[in-house]
Design an enzyme around this catalytic site. Structure first.
Site: not given
Ligand code: NAD
Ligand code: 2VS
Length: 494
Positions: A187, A263, A297, A398
């Site tokens: 997906k 992750e 990331c 973040e």
């Protein structure tokens, strides 16, 4: 390669189920937008719950078909052929990735697309050369037994991906999953569906049996993402994306006790000691803060600089930030857009919050003036802040944009504590010419990956992943086998 304009494309992006391209059975579609221009350039066909169930059924059936019966050598041959076909069609993959993300072509051509091929090749090598485990065991009757481990595929793996490195991050999961003999339902992010669909063409071209690789398009909750993670015939879920999404997926995985590999996000620190090679540090940090417009990331959003170097570091980093040209698509210094209008607004919200919380905006902080076709792209200025408190919002959350806060420090112990003072634990970088300190500080970082005097230097055989809110599990090289295979021990009494 210095020019960046995407090829003008208006097209249809389909699901790939059991070896065939398909529209969604409910006739739903959504727009594919090029973030570099804000223009709709394609139509994506959304998978319904029934389509997702079909994809999972196709993947289950493939486990019992020719794929499940292949020897490791036959599987490895096919996987190497996938890598070669990605390389042969590199320009198509490049166009697709640039159209979806707006990223500079040189970024996609040096990072995303070659890694797409390498992720298949490397895991084909790992599986072809994997050693086995065996023990000779004394038995109570004075004889002995042999114990040996066999690794079996886990089954149908759901692969849920983000938008920042679409092909790279998807193949990082699909490569090992297939090498280990599993089948997958992917997906992709709703924002970047193209390269996952294109990989379906590659699978057919190399003769991959139908149902081994499937793609369903759609969103997260209440759409293809949730349909996939809730499907009881999925055996394990590998996910890269936001920590909050990981938590939602973990709840679905709990039903049926399915394994997860995550992750997730990061709030990665860089530590620059006064004895650092400043040229190296500026070069490395200007990449780790601004590459892919900060949508990495592993990117740095907190920089701690030892006080004697602080002013010079900020001066040099400011010049590095100002060298990028947001929206200037023809310029080699082009800085791409953020992934969507929504993400741009989120990043600008953090830019405002930093000021509200007392930051000095050293450079950037707003929306650049961009002309021409890119005028409606989702650009922001590369931004540096000083004067922030350690607990300022932009030093804790973040952001996923081209920005960082720079804060001075006075001692090694102090900076280790500051760097580790976060719920995340993905990566860190340490910049120093002092060998002992480099090893000492790197080992003290509570992260999955610590780079010293470099950043994003990847050897695909190494363990990769995060601790804390940054993830669960390690992938890479033989570490991926822990997630993508089920180990069974066979004990034979001699
Ligand atoms: N640790 C890593 O290796 C790594 C790598 C890249 C990106 N990331 C993280 O990814 C994030 C950016 O990507 P994003 O915004 O696409 O992440 P996201 O979590 O919003 O979306 C990722 C994927 O999950 C799907 N999804 C969303 N909600 C879902 C649900 N309830 N059920 C099932 N699927 C769902 C989305 O449709 C998309 O395909 C950042 O937090 C970044 O740090 C981590
Ligand atoms: O944005 C995140 C980048 C992650 C990189 C990898 O997962 C990798 O290099 O394997």
């Amino acid at each position: 390669m210095t020019t960046n304009p995407p090829r003008p494309v208006t097209d249809t992006i389909l699901n790939f189920i059991g070896g065939s391209f398909r529209k969604g059975s409910q006739g739903k579609t959504f727009d594919n937008v090029n973030p570099a221009t804000g223009q709709t350039i394609g139509t994506v066909h959304e998978a319904s719950e029934a389509d997702v169930a079909d994809a999972v059924a196709a993947a289950s059936a493939a486990l019992n078909g020719p794929w499940g019966k292949m020897t490791t050598a036959e599987r490895v041959k096919l996987i190497v052929a996938v890598a070669a076909e990605i390389e042969r069609r590199a320009d198509d993959f490049l166009d697709a990735e640039v159209a979806d993300t707006g990223k500079p072509r040189h970024v996609a051509s040096h990072i995303d697309i070659p890694r797409g091929a390498a992720n298949f090749r490397m895991f084909a090598d790992v599986i072809a050369t994997m050693p086995g485990e065996s023990f000779t065991t004394p038995t109570p009757d004075g004889g002995q037994a042999i114990n040996y481990a066999v690794r079996k595929p886990k089954g149908v793996i759901a692969v849920i991906c983000p938008w920042n490195f679409p092909l790279l991050l998807m193949t990082w999961k699909v490569g090992p999953a297939l090498a280990c003999g599993n089948t997958v339902v992917v997906k992709p992010s709703e924002e970047t569906p193209r390269t996952a669909a294109l990989l379906g063409e590659v699978m057919n071209a190399v003769g991959m049996p139908e149902g081994v690789y499937n793609v369903v398009h759609g969103f997260g909750g209440g759409s293809a993402g949730e349909f996939l993670t809730s499907n009881k015939d999925v055996d394990a879920i590998t996910f890269t994306g936001e920590t909050g999404t990981g938590q939602a997926i973990m709840q679905k995985a709990a039903v049926g006790v399915r394994d997860v590999s995550f992750e997730l996000g990061g709030k990665n620190a860089a530590i620059v000691f006064a004895d650092a090679d400043l040229d190296k540090a500026i070069e490395g940090l200007s990449r780790s803060v601004f590459l892919n417009t900060g949508q990495v990331c592993l990117g740095t959003e907190r920089v701690y600089v030892e006080r004697p170097l602080f002013d010079e570091f900020v001066r040099r980093m400011t010049l590095a930030a100002q060298a990028f040209k947001p929206g200037a698509i023809e310029d080699p210094a082009y800085l791409g857009p953020l992934s969507s209008a929504e993400h741009r607004d989120k990043v600008l919200g953090y830019y405002a919050k930093a000021v509200e919380e007392g930051a000095t905006v050293v450079t950037g902080g707003g929306v650049p003036k961009v002309d021409g076709d890119q005028a409606r792209g989702f650009y922001v200025e590369p931004t540096l802040w000083t004067g922030l408190a350690h607990d300022a919002t932009v030093m804790r959350e973040e952001i996923f944009g081209p920005c960082c806060g720079v804060i001075p420090f006075d001692s090694e112990d102090e900076v280790i504590a500051l760097a580790n003072n976060t719920d995340y634990g993905l990566c860190a970088t340490v910049w120093t010419e002092n060998l002992s300190r480099a090893h000492r500080v790197a080992a003290a970082m509570q992260v999955g990956v610590c780079w010293v005097n470099c950043w994003f230097l990847r050897d695909l055989r190494t363990a990769f992943g995060g601790s804390g809110h940054s993830g669960i599990g390690r992938e890479g090289g033989v570490h991926s086998l822990e997630f993508y295979t089920e180990t069974a021990n066979i004990c034979v009494k001699l």
